[in-house]
Design a protein around this motif. Structure first.
Motif, short mmCIF file in Angstrom:
data_model
loop_
_atom_site.label_atom_id
_atom_site.label_comp_id
_atom_site.label_asym_id
_atom_site.label_seq_id
_atom_site.Cartn_x
_atom_site.Cartn_y
_atom_site.Cartn_z
N PHE A 1 0.85 -1.20 0.00
CA PHE A 1 0.00 0.00 0.00
C PHE A 1 0.88 1.24 0.00
CE2 PHE A 1 0.41 -1.70 4.38
CZ PHE A 1 1.17 -0.69 4.94
N LYS A 2 0.26 2.37 -0.25
CA LYS A 2 0.96 3.65 -0.16
C LYS A 2 0.61 4.30 1.17
CE LYS A 2 0.82 6.93 -3.06
NZ LYS A 2 0.06 7.78 -3.97
N THR B 1 -0.70 6.90 3.77
CA THR B 1 -1.71 7.95 3.68
C THR B 1 -1.01 9.29 3.88
OG1 THR B 1 -2.16 7.90 6.05
CG2 THR B 1 -3.51 6.46 4.65
N GLN C 1 -0.07 9.71 7.46
CA GLN C 1 1.12 8.92 7.84
C GLN C 1 2.39 9.61 7.38
OE1 GLN C 1 -0.27 5.25 5.96
NE2 GLN C 1 0.00 4.13 7.90
N VAL D 1 -7.33 3.61 16.31
CA VAL D 1 -7.07 2.20 16.07
C VAL D 1 -7.12 1.93 14.56
CG1 VAL D 1 -7.56 0.12 17.36
CG2 VAL D 1 -9.00 2.10 17.67
N GLY D 2 -6.11 1.26 14.05
CA GLY D 2 -6.12 0.90 12.63
C GLY D 2 -5.64 1.99 11.69
N GLY E 1 -2.65 2.88 11.21
CA GLY E 1 -1.38 2.52 10.59
C GLY E 1 -0.16 3.16 11.24
N LYS E 2 -0.06 3.04 12.54
CA LYS E 2 1.08 3.62 13.24
C LYS E 2 2.32 2.74 13.12
CE LYS E 2 -1.38 3.83 17.08
NZ LYS E 2 -2.74 3.59 16.57
N THR E 3 2.10 1.42 13.04
CA THR E 3 3.24 0.50 13.07
C THR E 3 4.21 0.74 11.91
OG1 THR E 3 1.59 -1.07 13.84
CG2 THR E 3 3.81 -1.90 13.50
N VAL E 4 3.69 0.95 10.74
CA VAL E 4 4.57 1.11 9.59
C VAL E 4 5.35 2.43 9.70
CG1 VAL E 4 2.87 2.17 8.03
CG2 VAL E 4 4.74 0.82 7.09
N LYS F 1 5.84 -8.93 11.98
CA LYS F 1 5.64 -7.92 10.94
C LYS F 1 6.97 -7.29 10.51
CE LYS F 1 1.38 -5.76 10.59
NZ LYS F 1 0.32 -4.95 11.18
N PRO G 1 -6.51 4.40 6.53
CA PRO G 1 -6.17 3.98 5.17
C PRO G 1 -7.45 3.82 4.34
CG PRO G 1 -4.95 2.67 6.75
CD PRO G 1 -5.91 3.50 7.54
N PRO G 2 -7.33 4.04 3.04
CA PRO G 2 -8.53 3.97 2.20
C PRO G 2 -9.07 2.55 2.13
CG PRO G 2 -6.54 4.19 0.87
CD PRO G 2 -6.12 4.35 2.29
N ASP H 1 -4.02 -7.57 14.90
CA ASP H 1 -4.34 -7.14 13.54
C ASP H 1 -4.59 -8.35 12.63
OD1 ASP H 1 -4.58 -5.37 11.37
OD2 ASP H 1 -2.46 -5.64 10.85
N ARG I 1 -10.61 -4.06 9.70
CA ARG I 1 -9.23 -3.80 9.29
C ARG I 1 -8.99 -4.19 7.84
NH1 ARG I 1 -4.94 -3.37 13.13
NH2 ARG I 1 -5.95 -1.96 14.56
P1 ADP Z 1 -2.54 0.89 14.50
O1 ADP Z 1 -2.40 2.33 14.20
O2 ADP Z 1 -3.84 0.57 15.17
O3 ADP Z 1 -1.36 0.34 15.21
P2 ADP Z 1 -1.64 -0.85 12.41
O4 ADP Z 1 -0.32 -0.23 12.30
O5 ADP Z 1 -1.77 -2.15 13.10
O6 ADP Z 1 -2.65 0.18 13.09
O7 ADP Z 1 -2.29 -0.92 10.96
C1 ADP Z 1 -3.51 -1.53 10.70
C2 ADP Z 1 -3.50 -2.24 9.38
O8 ADP Z 1 -3.49 -1.30 8.32
C3 ADP Z 1 -2.28 -3.11 9.18
O9 ADP Z 1 -2.68 -4.31 8.59
C4 ADP Z 1 -1.40 -2.29 8.27
O10 ADP Z 1 -0.55 -3.10 7.50
C5 ADP Z 1 -2.43 -1.59 7.41
N1 ADP Z 1 -1.98 -0.31 6.85
C6 ADP Z 1 -1.15 0.58 7.42
N2 ADP Z 1 -0.99 1.66 6.62
C7 ADP Z 1 -1.75 1.46 5.53
C8 ADP Z 1 -2.03 2.22 4.36
N3 ADP Z 1 -1.47 3.42 4.15
N4 ADP Z 1 -2.87 1.70 3.45
C9 ADP Z 1 -3.44 0.50 3.66
N5 ADP Z 1 -3.23 -0.28 4.73
C10 ADP Z 1 -2.40 0.19 5.67
#
Ligand code: ADP
Ligand code: MG
Length: 702
Positions: free
Chosen positions: A275-276, A278, A281, A306-307, A309-312, A344, A462-463, A567, A596
């Motif tokens: 994914f790209k 957001t 992010q 929640v959800g 995308g903080k982890t990335v 992950k 995320p979209p 997740d 999710r």
């Molecule tokens: P949280 O912010 O709750 O920690 P996560 O980091 O677990 O959220 O992300 C939730 C899900 O969204 C994961 O499966 C992650 O891979 C996915 N994700 C993160 N960023 C994006 C994005 N930009 N587009 C689509 N999916 C994404």
């Protein structure tokens, strides 16, 4: 009512302004000191700031026949009759008469001495509520005292203080009166500043709040909108803002490795993600990257629902540290979440020459030793783990960045310990710190309790996510829920079944989970039903989660161990049993485990009737709102900041007087004044802090 005199030593005077707040309670007796400590009163000045919660009006003496009913009033008369009666319980009954009529005093608990004290002919003054009882007008357990005919009435309202067992109102009244006289009460703030902000003087304000004149506007006192209250609240907020700001500025004097962006590996990771990022992010990531390049420790809170995308974002930040030759620690509050991060990160970074290790308390000794060695030698680039990461045995070779996920689950001390891991011998440098939280903080909270941190917010999801539908279902309609689960799983989806929180007993909670699992296995012979709870051995816990993730388990029965982080995007249905027992933040977090992926998701909140007022309100909010920030705002209103902040409160001066919902204007003023004072009049800032925090400024070191 005679009380024992408490001998005390008057502090020597005169003395400089700054010294006064330190005057301790020397001279008070031991029992009083212990009781006062329970109220948070440790120095004489704390008594000045121990403000009444309400007032009694004993300034007006009513003729007995004209005393208002249903509200406390002061009357006076002569005892004409006094007897111990059995009605049916033993009680002391005394009739008091004035020119207008009589009233009966009734005491269910009394001393023998009272019978003598209230002999006929004695003149007494009573304060209490008059009710029409079976035997005419009566007061049950009134406050009374023996008076002479010309004893003057009070000229100010009588303060009623928050108190604790063993400390009478009378003692507190005397202590505070003395403290008001003995303490240094000069204003800490310049007159022109007060005028500009239309605030009254400190001395007048505090004196007024302790002893308001009878003409005082009771409503404004009670709801704390009176100018005297506003002054006290402003002072409190200003002290908080000053200490947070000083702490924030102090960070600029501490060294940290400057970690400029190099972007080699980061670009590779971005290219492999399905994914790209957001926009939100990317924005947060930019802010973090800029901080990391500075030679001072970053302390940034990354907030996102929640959800979001903080982890990335955290992973990309980690790469920036790695590319500069530094190690990264990632700490998670639960093994399930930690392990998930480990999996992950390992997948994302596979083949890029980056060594990721896992460390938790439950690791077999041999594996743990191996991880520790790799962390110490620098062979490990990223260490992911639980609380185990900040224990003494863990030594990093070059820690550059510490990432704390779900930071509200950790105490201040634990975060500090992790940061200290970075200070290598002979150097005061600290690692950068990134804290993540899905508990969104309303703006006012962020402005006050988090004023020492920088905050990045991911404010979009995320979209392609479809909104989660929330259903409230009474427990007796459980059958319909069973059918929904069957439908979802048959259609290839997966579901969570969250067992009720049982606060009184962990054993009971575990039993409930086991029972539920057994029951659901019978209900769904065609499905694989898994079970995960906190007491499961680590390996089993992780195996179950893995099986759920891979789809081998279709229905997962769980305690709230899955509350944070988990997740699994194919899970689209969640059932929460006894949802009425859970708090708003917890419900929101749990609900965030579904929705999710691209599939439409549903969260079913099963509740048991009857509902308490609070539970009803919570369920209504969670039903109506899906936005974490909005929920947090409600939570702040329903529960107050203390609980919302969780562990953090131990490190920050909590507000006693100011109310973050009602006093936003004061908070904004205090913030601006704090900035101006630190810039232009640091001595004033110091004086103010000294008064409000005394010797406790240290706890902001964290
Ligand atoms: P949280 O912010 O709750 O920690 P996560 O980091 O677990 O959220 O992300 C939730 C899900 O969204 C994961 O499966 C992650 O891979 C996915 N994700 C993160 N960023 C994006 C994005 N930009 N587009 C689509 N999916 C994404
Ligand atoms: Mg997360």
């Amino acid at each position: 009512m005679k009380r024992k005199a408490v001998k005390r030593v008057k502090p020597a005077r005169p003395k400089p302004v700054a010294a006064a707040p330190h005057a301790s309670l020397a001279g008070y007796n031991k029992a009083a000191i212990a009781a006062l400590a329970k109220l948070g009163i440790h120095r004489e000045f704390d008594l000045v700031l121990h403000l009444p919660m309400r007032y009694d009006d004993e300034t007006r003496l009513y003729p007995i026949s004209e005393a208002p009913e249903g509200a406390p009033a002061l009357v006076e008369g002569v005892v004409i009759d006094n007897a111990i009666k059995y009605r049916p319980k033993r009680q002391l009954v005394c009739t008091v008469e004035d020119a207008s009529g009589t009233v009966v005093m009734r005491f269910l608990n009394f001393y023998g001495s009272q019978v003598k004290q209230l002999a006929p002919g004695t003149r007494v003054r009573l304060f209490g509520e008059i009710r029409q009882g079976f035997f005419g007008a009566e007061m049950v357990h009134p406050r009374y005292r023996v008076v002479r005919e010309d004893t003057p009435v009070a000229t100010t309202l009588t303060p009623v203080y928050p108190t604790t067992a063993g400390l009478s109102q009378a003692s507190l009244q005397r202590f505070t009166r003395d403290a008001l006289k003995a303490s240094e009460m000069a204003d800490t703030l310049p007159t022109k500043l007060l005028e500009r902000n239309r605030l009254p003087g400190f001395r007048e304000s505090v004196a007024f709040l302790h002893h308001p004149p009878p003409a005082a506007e009771l409503a404004a006192l009670q709801d704390r909108t009176h100018p005297a209250w506003r002054r006290v609240k402003f002072d409190e907020l200003l002290a908080q803002q000053l200490s947070m700001r000083i702490h924030y500025d102090r960070r600029k004097t501490v060294g940290a490795p400057a970690l400029p962006a190099r972007d080699q590996v980061a670009r590779e990771l971005l290219a492999r993600l399905p994914f790209k990022l957001t926009r939100a992010q990317s924005r947060a990531l930019d802010e973090i990257r800029r901080d990391l390049a500075q030679p001072h420790p970053m302390q940034r809170l990354l907030q996102g629902d929640v959800g979001s995308g903080k982890t990335v974002v955290a992973a990309l930040a980690a790469l920036q540290a790695l590319e500069n030759g530094y190690q990264v620690a990632v700490m998670a509050p639960t093994e399930i979440l930690g392990e998930q991060h480990y999996a992950k990160f390992s997948t994302w970074l596979a083949g890029l020459g980056i060594k990721v290790v896992w460390l938790s308390g439950n690791l077999p000794r041999k594996d743990k030793r191996a991880s520790l060695d790799e962390i110490a030698s620098g062979a490990a680039h990223i260490a992911i783990g639980t609380h185990a990461l900040f224990q003494d045995a863990v030594e990093f070779s070059r820690l550059g960045l510490a990432i704390v996920d779900e930071q509200h689950r950790f105490g201040v001390r634990q975060r500090l310990a992790l940061r200290l891991k970075g200070s290598t011998a002979g150097s005061t440098a600290q690692p950068h710190q990134l804290m993540m939280s899905a508990t969104p903080i309303p703006r006012t909270l962020a402005m006050s309790y988090y004023a020492d941190l920088d905050v990045s917010v991911i404010d979009e999801l995320p979209p392609g996510r479809s909104p989660i539908a929330t259903r409230l279902v009474a427990d007796k309609r459980r059958d319909e829920v069973i059918q929904r689960i069957r439908d979802a799983c048959v259609a290839g989806s997966q579901a969570y079944w969250v067992c009720p929180l049982i606060e009184e007993s962990e054993v009971l909670q575990l039993q409930t989970a086991l029972d539920t699992h057994a029951r659901l296995q019978c209900t769904f012979p065609e499905l694989t039903v898994g079970l995960v709870h906190g007491r499961l051995p680590t390996a089993e816990k992780l195996a179950v989660m893995q099986a759920f993730k891979s789809g081998a388990i279709q229905l997962l029965v769980a305690t709230s161990v899955i509350e944070v982080g988990v997740d699994v995007s194919n899970a689209t249905l969640m059932v929460i049993e006894h949802a009425e027992r859970m708090g708003l933040a917890q419900l929101h977090q749990l609900r965030g485990r579904v929705g999710r992926g691209a599939g439409a998701s549903t969260c079913i909140l099963l509740y048991q009737q009857p509902l308490s007022e609070l539970a009803r309100e919570r369920l209504k909010i969670i039903y109506e709102c899906s936005d974490g920030f909005e929920i947090a705002r409600h939570d702040l209103r329903v529960r107050g900041p203390g609980e919302l902040l969780g562990a953090r409160q131990s490190g920050v001066p909590m507000l006693r007087f100011a109310d973050l919902v009602a006093d936003v204007d004061l908070l904004e003023k205090a913030r601006d004044v704090a900035h101006a004072l630190l810039r232009d009049e640091p001595a004033v800032a110091q004086r103010h802090l000294q008064r409000w925090l005394g010797g406790r400024q240290d706890y902001l070191r964290v």
